[in-house]
Every structure is written in structure tokens, then in C-alpha cells.
Design a protein around this motif. Structure first.
Motif, PDB file in Angstrom:
ATOM      1  N   ASP A 193      -0.264  -5.234   4.557  1.00 61.41           N
ATOM      2  CA  ASP A 193      -0.514  -4.570   5.839  1.00 61.41           C
ATOM      3  C   ASP A 193      -0.371  -3.064   5.727  1.00 61.41           C
ATOM      4  O   ASP A 193      -1.180  -2.297   6.261  1.00 61.41           O
ATOM      5  N   PHE A 194       0.672  -2.611   5.011  1.00 60.14           N
ATOM      6  CA  PHE A 194       0.908  -1.173   4.888  1.00 60.14           C
ATOM      7  C   PHE A 194      -0.215  -0.498   4.117  1.00 60.14           C
ATOM      8  O   PHE A 194      -0.728   0.550   4.525  1.00 60.14           O
ATOM      9  N   ALA A 195      -0.602  -1.098   2.977  1.00 56.79           N
ATOM     10  CA  ALA A 195      -1.668  -0.509   2.164  1.00 56.79           C
ATOM     11  C   ALA A 195      -2.973  -0.459   2.954  1.00 56.79           C
ATOM     12  O   ALA A 195      -3.686   0.548   2.955  1.00 56.79           O
ATOM     13  N   GLN A 196      -3.299  -1.550   3.630  1.00 55.13           N
ATOM     14  CA  GLN A 196      -4.530  -1.607   4.407  1.00 55.13           C
ATOM     15  C   GLN A 196      -4.541  -0.560   5.514  1.00 55.13           C
ATOM     16  O   GLN A 196      -5.531   0.151   5.713  1.00 55.13           O
ATOM     17  N   THR A 197      -3.428  -0.429   6.210  1.00 48.43           N
ATOM     18  CA  THR A 197      -3.343   0.523   7.326  1.00 48.43           C
ATOM     19  C   THR A 197      -3.449   1.958   6.839  1.00 48.43           C
ATOM     20  O   THR A 197      -4.162   2.781   7.426  1.00 48.43           O
TER      21      THR A 197
ATOM     22  N   GLY B  82       0.965  -7.844  -3.064  1.00 46.90           N
ATOM     23  CA  GLY B  82       0.483  -7.640  -1.705  1.00 46.90           C
ATOM     24  C   GLY B  82      -0.606  -6.593  -1.632  1.00 46.90           C
ATOM     25  O   GLY B  82      -1.591  -6.745  -0.893  1.00 46.90           O
ATOM     26  N   ALA B  83      -0.451  -5.509  -2.409  1.00 47.78           N
ATOM     27  CA  ALA B  83      -1.488  -4.476  -2.459  1.00 47.78           C
ATOM     28  C   ALA B  83      -2.728  -4.992  -3.183  1.00 47.78           C
ATOM     29  O   ALA B  83      -3.863  -4.689  -2.804  1.00 47.78           O
ATOM     30  N   ARG B  84      -2.508  -5.805  -4.221  1.00 47.73           N
ATOM     31  CA  ARG B  84      -3.643  -6.340  -4.989  1.00 47.73           C
ATOM     32  C   ARG B  84      -4.535  -7.229  -4.120  1.00 47.73           C
ATOM     33  O   ARG B  84      -5.761  -7.170  -4.201  1.00 47.73           O
ATOM     34  N   THR B  85      -3.926  -8.047  -3.261  1.00 43.44           N
ATOM     35  CA  THR B  85      -4.727  -8.938  -2.418  1.00 43.44           C
ATOM     36  C   THR B  85      -5.607  -8.148  -1.458  1.00 43.44           C
ATOM     37  O   THR B  85      -6.704  -8.588  -1.116  1.00 43.44           O
ATOM     38  N   PHE B  86      -5.114  -6.970  -1.038  1.00 45.93           N
ATOM     39  CA  PHE B  86      -5.954  -6.139  -0.170  1.00 45.93           C
ATOM     40  C   PHE B  86      -7.061  -5.449  -0.964  1.00 45.93           C
ATOM     41  O   PHE B  86      -8.232  -5.480  -0.575  1.00 45.93           O
ATOM     42  N   LEU B  87      -6.706  -4.851  -2.086  1.00 46.08           N
ATOM     43  CA  LEU B  87      -7.685  -4.086  -2.864  1.00 46.08           C
ATOM     44  C   LEU B  87      -8.764  -4.982  -3.466  1.00 46.08           C
ATOM     45  O   LEU B  87      -9.887  -4.532  -3.693  1.00 46.08           O
TER      46      LEU B  87
END
Length: 410
Positions: A245-249, A284-289
Motif C-alpha cells: 500500500d505504501f509503495a503504491q501510494t 510487498g513492494a515486489r507484488t506491486f511493482l
């Protein structure tokens, strides 16, 4: 039974409201634009999620990382030039910090060797990212560290090295009487220049050009130097959903940050080079990227929504029917509890082993009766039933313990 059902429904409603505010601590060094970046991150995340971000001003990169490893801090801004540590993961790149090498006009800046050997050189605190980067440059140029006069007092240095964002006109006034060192001529970039050679050996560095005129006449030629990414790092144990959530935002709202410094315009990007990260990327960041490859759920989200609605409707009907049937059954477990408590309270007053045997048989008979009623659907296998069975086992053990005491005395 009705009270239990009402209580469970209330718990589910409270859980669905998610009243709990999650608190995260965010540490940064008050250098360059870092404080303003941290403040805007805090405001953005708190406006999007039910979280509280506690800002902490750090005392140095190593100390900041220690706080993360020890679990005292959740998030930090650090240069991608720190040594790898267990328990840390990267989230995303924020911006590139530029290596500035200032030298007094009296210092020979014709080459890196003459510059460094010329006198007191300030390269930041020991083991800081700037210090470690310069040590690698000394190694690249084959310089002898014992012949280099390193000082930790900036005011007495003839050469000052800073790894930071682009300087403002006001901040450049501190370097009146200084020139800026360039590793090469800008025309050589793309033709195996020295800056590209450094980046080849130390891939966490990349060539960077400060164009002519960028520093208000401070230099009349373009400056070829190096840059290092500033990254957001998190504790490895931080929840994947929070990091996602943080990376995406942050990355999808980068316009909020680009006014802080021009370097953030190209720094906050979803397509940054993950391969040069010195600290592995958090899952968590990998799933967004990696979201560009749609998952099965994303691909069939609309159909899945219809199926989910049907399942929920069926499940609601089944739950309602189960509750209606449960209400028809007389819950007799309290009678078993009452009898069991009487036996348990009387254990300290047992006088003979035969009394103990009788009471154990009484408890076991009650257990058998309870199971028979359960099979006949006159009792429900709910928490009260399970607790009763555990309590009855405990009572039997207590009775046997009392009997052992009586046997020892007799």
C-alpha cells in the motif's frame, strides 16, 4: 445461545469497521530535502489509510539502520550505498543523491589523484555512505589511504565532499572561493569515460551531469560526477500489505513530491532499476511493482465478483438456518458445569481414595453422557462444550493428584 450469537456478531461488526489505527515509525536524517520528503510521506499515508506515521529525526545512517534491525523503527530513508544487513528490505527508490566535490581555488583539481593528495579532505562521518563511496573511489584510482589527509572537520578542509540533492543558490554561497571537480569531459560520456568505468566496477553509482548554467555561474562547464539512489527501506517483518500500500501510494502520487527537488521527478518511478539495490526488495513492494502481469483473480475479477455474491448469499442462508436450528435445541451444558464445579471445589476435602475413585467415575460418566447428547444433537459442539471437556479432564487429573497425596500419607 442467543447471547453468544449476539456477541459474535458484535465482534464481526467491530472487526469490519477496523477501528484500530496502526502506528509506524519513520526515521530520516535532516539533510537536504529529507525532512520535507518524510513530512509529505506522513501526510499522504495518513490521509489514505488508517495509520499514524511517527517521524523520528535520526543521528546518522548507521544508527538509523540499527534502529530498524532492532525493531525500534519501521521505515527509513537511506542511501543505496549502505552495507547489506539481515532484517532489512528495500521498498522503492526516492531520488538520486549527487556527489559534489568542492575544492579551494588554491588546490590542484586537474586530476582526482592530485586533488585528494593535496591536503585535508572532508568525506563525511566514518562509515557513512559518503565515506564508503569515497573509499571505493580511492580504491578505483589506486590511491594509498595512508597518504590521504582525511579530516572530519569540514571547516579546515581544502576539499569537501557532499552526497546530497542539487544545491540551491543560497546554499552555494557557503562555497565561495571553491571550484567543483569534474571526473571527465562531458563529451567523453558514452565513449568509455572514467565515470562510466567507475559505474561499471561499482554499479550502485551511476554517471551524472550537472549541466552548464544549473548552478548560476558557479561553474562555466558541465560537471561530470556520480549519483547514488536514496531509497526507502523497511523492516523485513513489516506486513506485505502495508509495504504494498505504501509503495503504491507514494509512486502513484509522486507529483506531491516533485516540487521539493527536481531530482524527485525522475527518482520516484515505478520502473527504477531493481537490480542495483544493495538491500533486497520487500515482497510487498515486489507484488506491486510486478502487477503488470495480471494474476488469475485480476483477470477474472468481474466474474469472480458475481460468483462471490452468490456464495455470500448462500452462506448467509446456511448460517441463518444453522442459527435457527441451534436456538431450538436446549443447551444443557450449564447443568454439566454446575455438577463439575461442585466436584472440583470438593477436591481439597477428600478424605479417602475410594471417594476419589467415585468422583472420577462420576466425571467420566458425565463426559459419556455429554457425548451421547452431542450425538443425539441435544448439545452443540460449541466453545462451551469444548471448554467443559477440557475442564473435566483437568478435574480428573486434580482428583488423581489428591489421591496420590492421600496414598502417600496413608
Amino acid at each position: 445461545m442467543n447471547k453468544i450469537i449476539t456477541f459474535l456478531i458484535a465482534i464481526l461488526l467491530l472487526a469490519s469497521c477496523n477501528p484500530t489505527t496502526l502506528t509506524f515509525s519513520f526515521i530520516y536524517n535532516d539533510e537536504g530535502p529529507n525532512k520535507e520528503i518524510a513530512t509529505r510521506m506522513k501526510n499522504l499515508l495518513e490521509s489514505k489509510y488508517n495509520v499514524e506515521i511517527r517521524l523520528v529525526e535520526g543521528v546518522g545512517t548507521d544508527a538509523n539502520l540499527d534502529s530498524l534491525v532492532e525493531g525500534k523503527i519501521d521505515i527509513a530513508l537511506v542511501e543505496n550505498y549502505v552495507n547489506y544487513r539481515e532484517g532489512l528490505n528495500s521498498a522503492f527508490s526516492v531520488y538520486s543523491e549527487v556527489l559534489h566535490i568542492f575544492h579551494k581555488e588554491s588546490v590542484d583539481g586537474s586530476s582526482f589523484e592530485s586533488l585528494i593528495y593535496s591536503g585535508p579532505v572532508y568525506i563525511g562521518r566514518e562509515q557513512s555512505p559518503t565515506y564508503n563511496l569515497m573509499m571505493d573511489l580511492f580504491d578505483f584510482y589506486g590511491l594509498d589511504p595512508s597518504l590521504i589527509d582525511v579530516t572530519f572537520n569540514m571547516s579546515e578542509a581544502g576539499v569537501v565532499v557532499e552526497l546530497t540533492n542539487l544545491f540551491s543558490k543560497e546554499s552555494l554561497k557557503a562555497y565561495e572561493g571553491f571550484n567543483m571537480f569534474s571526473f571527465d569531459n562531458v563529451e567523453n560520456l558514452g565513449s568509455a569515460s572514467i565515470a562510466e568505468g567507475i559505474a561499471l566496477k561499482y554499479p550502485r553509482m551511476s554517471p551524472f551531469v550537472i549541466p552548464q548554467g544549473s548552478y548560476w555561474g558557479f561553474s562555466d562547464v558541465p560537471i561530470v560526477t556520480l549519483a547514488v539512489d536514496l531509497i526507502m527501506v523497511v523492516r523485513s517483518g513489516m506486513l506485505e500489505v502495508s509495504v504494498n500500500d505504501f509503495a503504491q501510494t507514494m509512486l502513484r502520487n509522486r507529483q506531491i513530491f516533485t516540487s521539493i527537488d527536481p531530482l524527485l521527478f525522475n527518482g520516484l518511478r515505478e520502473d527504477f532499476d531493481q537490480s542495483i539495490l544493495n538491500i533486497p526488495l520487500h515482497e510487498g513492494a515486489r507484488t506491486f511493482l510486478d502487477r503488470d502481469e495480471p494474476s488469475f483473480i485480476e483477470r477474472y475479477a468481474e466474474l469472480g465478483g458475481v460468483i462471490l455474491s452468490i456464495i455470500i448469499a448462500l452462506w448467509s442462508g446456511i448460517v441463518s438456518l444453522t442459527k435457527w436450528q441451534a436456538q431450538k435445541k436446549k443447551d444443557k451444558i450449564d447443568e454439566f458445569y454446575e455438577d463439575l464445579i461442585k466436584i472440583k471445589n470438593a477436591i481439597p476435602t477428600l478424605k479417602t481414595i475410594s471417594e476419589g475413585i467415585q468422583k472420577i467415575r462420576r466425571v467420566q460418566a458425565a463426559q459419556n453422557k455429554a457425548f451421547e447428547m452431542l450425538i443425539a444433537e441435544k448439545l452443540v459442539a460449541n466453545d462451551s462444550f469444548r471448554i467443559y471437556m477440557e475442564l473435566s479432564k483437568e478435574t480428573i487429573n486434580d482428583l488423581r493428584g489428591r489421591m496420590r497425596v492421600l496414598k502417600a500419607k496413608g
